[in-house]
Motif scaffolding. Structure first.
Motif, PDB file in Angstrom:
ATOM      1  N   MET A  29      -3.358   3.649  -2.059  1.00 10.42           N
ATOM      2  CA  MET A  29      -3.518   2.760  -3.210  1.00 10.42           C
ATOM      3  C   MET A  29      -2.780   1.446  -2.950  1.00 10.42           C
ATOM      4  O   MET A  29      -1.649   1.450  -2.434  1.00 10.42           O
ATOM      5  CB  MET A  29      -2.981   3.419  -4.476  1.00 10.42           C
ATOM      6  N   GLU A  30      -3.430   0.328  -3.307  1.00  5.17           N
ATOM      7  CA  GLU A  30      -2.822  -0.976  -3.090  1.00  5.17           C
ATOM      8  C   GLU A  30      -2.461  -1.634  -4.410  1.00  5.17           C
ATOM      9  O   GLU A  30      -3.123  -1.419  -5.429  1.00  5.17           O
ATOM     10  CB  GLU A  30      -3.763  -1.885  -2.297  1.00  5.17           C
ATOM     11  N   SER A  31      -1.416  -2.452  -4.369  1.00 10.75           N
ATOM     12  CA  SER A  31      -1.025  -3.264  -5.525  1.00 10.75           C
ATOM     13  C   SER A  31      -0.700  -4.667  -5.032  1.00 10.75           C
ATOM     14  O   SER A  31      -0.442  -4.879  -3.841  1.00 10.75           O
ATOM     15  CB  SER A  31       0.173  -2.650  -6.253  1.00 10.75           C
ATOM     16  N   PRO A  33      -7.234  -2.355  -6.452  1.00  8.54           N
ATOM     17  CA  PRO A  33      -8.095  -1.273  -5.939  1.00  8.54           C
ATOM     18  C   PRO A  33      -9.163  -1.773  -4.972  1.00  8.54           C
ATOM     19  O   PRO A  33      -9.561  -2.938  -5.005  1.00  8.54           O
ATOM     20  CB  PRO A  33      -8.734  -0.711  -7.217  1.00  8.54           C
ATOM     21  N   GLU A  61       0.838  -1.202   0.000  1.00 10.71           N
ATOM     22  CA  GLU A  61       0.000   0.000   0.000  1.00 10.71           C
ATOM     23  C   GLU A  61       0.867   1.244   0.000  1.00 10.71           C
ATOM     24  O   GLU A  61       1.838   1.340   0.760  1.00 10.71           O
ATOM     25  CB  GLU A  61      -0.926   0.009   1.218  1.00 10.71           C
ATOM     26  N   ARG A 101      -9.616   6.413 -10.157  1.00  6.46           N
ATOM     27  CA  ARG A 101      -9.835   7.148  -8.893  1.00  6.46           C
ATOM     28  C   ARG A 101     -10.853   8.245  -9.118  1.00  6.46           C
ATOM     29  O   ARG A 101     -11.192   8.557 -10.223  1.00  6.46           O
ATOM     30  CB  ARG A 101      -8.523   7.751  -8.388  1.00  6.46           C
ATOM     31  N   ASP A 118      -2.504  -3.565 -10.098  1.00  9.57           N
ATOM     32  CA  ASP A 118      -3.222  -2.766  -9.096  1.00  9.57           C
ATOM     33  C   ASP A 118      -4.211  -3.651  -8.356  1.00  9.57           C
ATOM     34  O   ASP A 118      -4.729  -4.641  -8.894  1.00  9.57           O
ATOM     35  CB  ASP A 118      -3.967  -1.612  -9.763  1.00  9.57           C
TER      36      ASP A 118
END
Length: 219
Positions: free
Chosen positions: A109-111, A127, A104, A219, A125
């Motif tokens: 934002m997370e991947s 999300p 994160e 986003r 990604d």
């Protein structure tokens, strides 16, 4: 012969005649001021109903715009999950060796990255599912338009299933998870439900825009 001065009774007679009222008793009993007051009241009621109808349409149009934005955000989640599940299907024989890492950024934002024992890797990604617009508008939707609300409710039940699939990544693929034995079951569940999830999202999107759900927002 001198002309007669109009009286309230004769005025009532003429108005009653114009209105098609043929009973002498009616225009004897209802003076013109009362009839005029009734007509003014009815006119105000009609105008008020028209105004409320326009306000309702504007409100529903605004709610559609807000929901469309959130659907497009969740469509990006769906596309990311669909890509993830597709990769798992391609490596189903090596699924037990998969090591997942979710990172994160400072902005939230997370991947996700994955590595198989044979050396294959992937990254994408990851999300988060959005519910805020639905929670914000649900009560107003239910009051304003029952048909619209039912479509929204069906869509967000599907979005909840999408969120469940996303949570399953932590449950079944985290390095410290003890649920790795159920990975194939998770993949089978995802294969069965991803198309239905998109279908429900598409139904609401088409109701709001008239177009198929193809757009997505990051986003």
């Amino acid at each position: 012969m001198e002309g007669k001065v109009p009286t309230r009774k004769t005025e009532s007679f003429h108005l009653a005649t114009l209105l098609g009222i043929g009973s002498n008793k009616i225009y004897n009993l209802i003076p013109i001021t009362v009839i005029a007051a009734v007509l003014i009241f009815l006119t105000k009621e009609i105008l008020d109903l028209y105004k409320k109808s326009k306000e309702k349409k504007r409100k529903i149009a605004a709610m559609k715009l807000l929901l469309v934005e959130e659907i497009e955000l969740n469509h990006w989640v769906w596309k990311s999950m669909n890509s993830f599940i597709s990769d798992l299907n391609d490596h189903i024989d090596d699924i037990d060796s998969l090591v997942i890492e979710v990172t994160e950024t400072k902005s939230g934002m997370e991947s996700i990255t994955g590595t198989y024992l044979n050396g294959d890797m992937f990254g994408q990604d990851f999300p988060k599912v959005r519910f805020s617009r639905y929670h914000q508008l649900a009560i107003d939707l239910a009051i304003a338009d029952e048909k619209f609300y039912e479509k929204v409710k069906n869509c967000y039940e599907a979005v909840s299933a999408l969120n469940h699939l996303r949570d399953g990544v932590y449950t079944y693929f985290d390095a410290d998870s003890i649920e790795y034995a159920f990975r194939e079951g998770y993949i089978s569940y995802a294969n069965d439900h991803l198309s239905e999830i998109q279908m429900k999202m598409n139904e609401l999107y088409m109701y709001c825009t008239g177009n198929r759900l193809e757009k997505f927002r990051l986003r």
